[in-house]
Design an enzyme around this catalytic site. Structure first.
Site, PDB file in Angstrom:
ATOM      1  N   CYS A  86       0.842  -1.200   0.000  1.00 15.68           N
ATOM      2  CA  CYS A  86       0.000   0.000   0.000  1.00 15.68           C
ATOM      3  C   CYS A  86       0.881   1.256   0.000  1.00 15.68           C
ATOM      4  O   CYS A  86       1.597   1.493  -0.956  1.00 15.68           O
ATOM      5  CB  CYS A  86      -0.972  -0.042   1.178  1.00 15.68           C
ATOM      6  SG  CYS A  86      -2.400   1.035   0.974  1.00 15.68           S
ATOM      7  N   HIS A 203      -3.820  -5.757   1.054  1.00 12.49           N
ATOM      8  CA  HIS A 203      -3.239  -6.027   2.370  1.00 12.49           C
ATOM      9  C   HIS A 203      -3.338  -7.502   2.750  1.00 12.49           C
ATOM     10  O   HIS A 203      -4.226  -7.877   3.523  1.00 12.49           O
ATOM     11  CB  HIS A 203      -3.946  -5.185   3.430  1.00 12.49           C
ATOM     12  CG  HIS A 203      -3.701  -3.730   3.288  1.00 12.49           C
ATOM     13  ND1 HIS A 203      -2.542  -3.124   3.715  1.00 12.49           N
ATOM     14  CD2 HIS A 203      -4.445  -2.745   2.747  1.00 12.49           C
ATOM     15  CE1 HIS A 203      -2.591  -1.831   3.451  1.00 12.49           C
ATOM     16  NE2 HIS A 203      -3.737  -1.563   2.857  1.00 12.49           N
ATOM     17  N   GLU A 205      -1.626  -8.894   4.855  1.00  5.94           N
ATOM     18  CA  GLU A 205      -1.408  -8.979   6.300  1.00  5.94           C
ATOM     19  C   GLU A 205      -2.704  -8.865   7.093  1.00  5.94           C
ATOM     20  O   GLU A 205      -2.738  -9.208   8.274  1.00  5.94           O
ATOM     21  CB  GLU A 205      -0.403  -7.894   6.752  1.00  5.94           C
ATOM     22  CG  GLU A 205      -0.931  -6.464   6.809  1.00  5.94           C
ATOM     23  CD  GLU A 205      -0.870  -5.721   5.480  1.00  5.94           C
ATOM     24  OE1 GLU A 205      -0.772  -6.389   4.428  1.00  5.94           O
ATOM     25  OE2 GLU A 205      -0.949  -4.476   5.492  1.00  5.94           O
TER      26      GLU A 205
END
Lengths: 230, 719
Positions: A86, A203, A205
């Site tokens: 990002c 994302h 994560e």
């Protein structure tokens, strides 16, 4: 795997990233303040998401001038691994560690939703635990994720196999509707020529725990941990 | 300096006389400014305080109730949740983006100033008629503002509610809620202590923005609302993010005696309140205040509402450690004064004393009004009604502005940052956010049905509390406490004051019955434009806790489940959306709120969820039973076949309270358990297939239902 997470003022997904890295490697990452320059001993440098310097200039442009970036460049030159997600991807692009630019989303609105990504190659340390062609889900949350590069650069990226992820429909097909931010050739993530630097907008994560809606992001970190096990 | 100037500052003749008595002389310009903002409705709660005192604020789990920057409740495992909801209505009408953005920023500061890391934002929004061309601009600005601020500071926006009604045409409501987590033993308060201790200013520099914002927020709008734009503040979420990190870092040391953000009325209210609460005096040297403009007067600096600023009282000698932290985060840091034993606020600027006011009378002799109240006129009686056409009515209802999918809005808010969002917006009746490093999770919701409150303030406000309690319960969580954000019109009108008094009584009744105390809140009055008030809107922010985030239940049904209605057959059409959208009537009494039944039914649902076996749960609210079923099917992407049932409009679209729809593997077992507990229950049908088949045999395809549901926002905003 010894990972370091670089924290610029305004970065805000560093804790999410730390959770994903520790979950995969069993080792808490080191938080690296942007004024630090000693990255010795780290296998993987991660630049997480957020709004470094408020994104008030161009996304990532201020952070790209930070003292730590010279050390990251040196780490990359030594063949070290770098992951930018990002805002981290934007910073890598602004630092010219990766080519192209990330423009405002085509809709001119912030986009926060799950998207589907197709894994374009599985023979990198970042994607080793995925299958080629596999479709994974990942949350995205950005205002400037519209990947842009000139045709020559795009052709080179494609020709050298440096496109890591593309936005696709759930069935894996490339469609305009699935490419919500308007990225050139639906590109969501790209690699450096040595495939040790990955930048991507969504994302992974934030999808490493079944309780939080899925684990499609986990193999990225598990693959890295296995490749960089030390 | 005279009465006319005082009136311009918003002080009436009586109030100005009181100023003269306290001062024993004519006040200076800066002094008059300080009195006027401290005694504004916004800061003094002069019209509402007598009523707010009657709210229940105690429970064994309450650590700090109203009176602090935010409410604090124990959530177990040595942790506390800190939360509050606050309005930013007036600025959001004048400048929607900045108004909404700074509303988020302000409420975040109220929470992290107490030592909490903010973990979730919610909001409660009311807009005017979608057909009014101004509505689109305001929706766009408010949504961008909330997203622009929340996304940048990295606090997930996990929930909220939106209504549309012509009564909000000239006066949209933007209520923002923040929830944070702190160790229960490390809560920071605002009462200053320690004569001689340094008073420190941190954060953004002071400019001329927002001067007299609190006074602006305490008056009605006329046709000149646009001209008030200079009183709206401008937010900087990047600085806020730095401020959060720097304050939390400083809070990990023992340097802080007291801390408060500079919110409404800026340096004035923070210094006056901190010193006042601590029973000490304070001396400020404005020459030390970091400024971003030149030539600012004492009056301007004391009344500026520049954002992202905090005032801190440090322990003696702690300046060095504090300065190092703020310099690391590249924030301004300045010692601007010290505490004194005089009980006065003394403001120096360029060698002159610009203000010298005794603090006790400034607080104690603040005006307090017992304004006259009058009952609301009874709602219009319900006229003749068309017969319900289930399929057609359902499709129209799920498409109406108050029920249509909010995905267009949520898709602009980062709901996942932080990596703890278990149930995102729309996935459950309350958002579920896990506590980092624990199994504990918070259940969070905002609720109010203003049309009910307008029809019957007491019942409507009780309903808002009950619905918040129910939404938390429907996820399996235990409701703990609420924050209330009271949005009303001009309190000098007896009917408006009567709405306020009735709403407080309703909230109190529901909170007591449900063990759901009020721990923080905010009052916004004078929500009127050109003499026309908003619908009374006591927005409730509810917080609950789940011992294990994995037990949280969402509202999405899956194929092959029995749908069971708990709580009894609905029948009440008064003030329902069916009545408004299908029959074209805003009429009748709102649904009665039976709090004993509410509690009995909710406790049963929560126990069933805890025991396992409940796959999905959704309360019956706006739109009634058939809408609730439709929402569960859309969320789970499955159809259903409904069995025989009454065909009355009241059954399918009545908005009776204390009802839930559960999706379970074994409906018979649930019916038996409900019967044993004395709770009315009915098997509605079974999920599966591509459409919703109604008892009359008609089938609505899921695709039809979905396209109707998802049409409104894109059509309004992107046409």
């Amino acid at each position: 795997m010894r990972a370091g997470i670089v924290v610029f003022p305004g970065i805000n997904r560093e804790r999410d990233m730390a959770i994903a890295l520790e979950r995969a490697s069993g080792r808490a990452p080191r938080m690296v303040w942007h004024r630090e320059t000693d990255l010795q001993g780290l296998d993987l440098i991660v630049i997480p998401g957020g709004f470094s310097y408020g994104d008030y200039l161009r996304c990532g442009a201020m952070a790209a001038q930070s003292p730590v970036m010279e050390s990251i460049r040196a780490h990359a030159t030594r063949g070290g691994h770098v992951l930018g997600v990002c805002n981290g991807f934007q910073i890598l692009v602004e630092s010219q560690l990766l080519p192209g630019a990330l423009l405002r989303n085509a809709s001119l609105r912030f986009l926060s939703m799950d998207c589907h990504l197709r894994v374009e190659r599985a023979d990198t340390d970042f994607t080793a635990h995925y299958q080629r062609g596999q479709v994974i889900r990942a949350p995205m949350a950005h205002g400037d994720g519209n990947y842009f590069a000139d045709d020559a650069t795009l052709d080179r990226l494609e020709g050298e196999g440096l496109v890591a992820f593309r936005y696709v429909a759930p069935d894996g097909s490339v469609t305009a509707a699935a490419n919500r931010n308007g990225s050139a050739r639906s590109i969501a993530g790209i690699l450096s020529p040595n495939r040790r630097i990955l930048g991507l907008m969504p994302h992974p994560e934030d999808l490493v725990d079944p309780l939080l809606g899925g684990t499609d992001g986990a193999p990225l970190f598990e693959g890295l941990a296995a490749s960089l096990a030390a | 300096m005279n009465q006319a100037l005082a009136a311009e500052f918003g002080l009436d003749a009586d109030e100005y006389r009181r100023v003269l008595d306290i001062m024993g002389r004519t006040p200076s310009f800066a002094e008059l400014g300080i009195f006027s903002v401290m005694w504004s409705e916004h800061c003094s709660y002069k019209s509402s305080r007598v009523w707010l005192r009657t709210l229940p604020t105690q429970a064994p789990w309450v650590i700090h109730g109203p009176g602090e920057n935010a409410g604090v409740v124990a959530i177990g495992e040595g942790l506390a949740a800190i939360f509050k909801m606050e309005s930013h209505n007036h600025p959001s009408f004048i400048e929607p983006y900045q108004g909404a953005a700074t509303g988020v920023g302000g409420i975040l500061r109220d929470v992290f100033t107490m030592g909490a890391r903010p973990v979730a934002n919610l909001n409660a929004l009311r807009f005017g008629d979608p057909a009014n061309p101004a509505t689109r601009r305001i929706v766009d600005g408010v949504v961008r503002g909330i997203g622009g601020y929340g996304n940048c500071v990295g606090v997930p926006t996990v929930g909220g509610e939106i209504n549309f009604h012509p009564a909000y045409d000239g006066n949209p409501l933007v209520n923002a809620m923040t929830v944070g987590i702190a160790p229960a033993g490390r809560i920071f308060l605002s009462a200053a202590a320690g004569i001689g201790n340094p008073v420190v200013y941190v954060g953004s520099r002071t400019g001329r923005d927002g001067i007299h914002g609190a006074t602006m927020a305490s008056a009605e709008f006329g046709a000149d609302a646009e001209s008030k734009r200079p009183t709206v503040q401008v937010g900087d979420p990047f600085v806020e993010k730095l401020l959060i990190e720097a304050c939390l870092e400083l809070m990990a040391t023992d340097a802080i005696v007291a801390i408060q953000d500079m919110g409404a009325a800026g340096l004035t209210s923070s210094s006056v309140e901190m010193a006042g609460k601590g029973g000490v005096g304070i001396e400020l040297d404005l020459d030390q205040v970091p400024q971003r403009e030149t030539g600012m007067s004492a009056y301007e600096m004391m009344l500026s509402e520049s954002q992202e600023r905090m005032l801190i009282v440090l322990r003696p000698g702690a300046e060095g450690i504090a300065r190092a932290i703020f310099e690391k985060w590249e924030l301004d840091f300045a010692v601007i004064g010290h505490l004194t034993g005089t009980g006065r606020i003394v403001v120096r600027h360029q060698g002159r004393i610009e203000a010298d006011i005794p603090l006790a009378p400034l607080a104690d002799q603040a005006p307090l009004y017992h304004r006259p109240t009058a009952p609301s006129p009874p709602p219009r009686p319900i006229g003749s009604l068309p017969a319900a056409r289930l399929a057609e009515d359902l499709v129209r209802l799920v498409a109406c502005p108050d029920l249509a999918s909010r995905a267009w809005v949520w898709d602009q808010y980062d709901s996942t940052v932080g990596g703890q969002t278990v149930k995102r917006p729309g996935a459950a009746d309350a958002a579920i956010v896990r506590v980092d490093g624990h199994r504990l999770a918070l259940a969070l919701t905002t609720d109010c049905t203003p049309r009910y409150v307008a029809a019957d303030p007491e019942a409507g406000a009780a309903q808002a509390v009950a619905e918040a309690w129910r939404n938390i319960t429907a996820t399996g969580a235990r409701p703990l406490a609420i924050t209330d954000n009271m949005n009303f019109g001009n309190p000098e009108k007896p009917v408006v004051m009567g709405q306020f008094a009735g709403a407080v009584a309703g909230i109190a009744r529901a909170c007591i019955a449900l063990d759901f105390p009020v721990v923080s809140g905010n009052v916004s009055l004078y929500n009127e434009t050109a003499g026309s008030p908003i619908l009374p809107t006591p927005a409730i922010g509810g917080l609950g806790v789940l011992a294990d985030a994995a037990q949280a239940v969402g509202l999405a049904a899956a194929p092959g489940q029995d749908l069971v209605l708990l709580g009894g057959d609905p029948s009440h059409l008064g003030q329902s959306l069916w009545l408004r959208e299908i029959a074209g009537q805003e009429a009748g009494p709102p649904p009665p709120v039976d709090l004993a039944a509410e509690r009995r039914h909710g406790d049963f649902v929560r126990a069933r969820i805890a025991a396992g076996g409940v796959a999905a749960c959704h309360d019956v609210a706006d739109g009634g039973l058939l809408v609730a079923i439709g929402e569960m099917l859309l969320a789970g992407d499955t159809g259903a076949v409904l069995g025989p049932a009454p065909d009355a409009a009241g059954f399918w679209f009545g908005e009776d309270q204390a009802r839930y729809v559960l999706a379970v593997a074994d409906g018979a077992a649930l019916l038996a358990a409900a019967q044993a507990a004395g709770i009315p229950a009915r098997l509605l049908g079974r999920t599966g297939g591509e459409g919703l088949t109604l008892p009359d045999g008609a089938t609505i395809s899921l695709a039809t239902l979905r396209s109707a549901h998802e049409r409104f926002f894109p059509a309004l905003m992107e046409s």
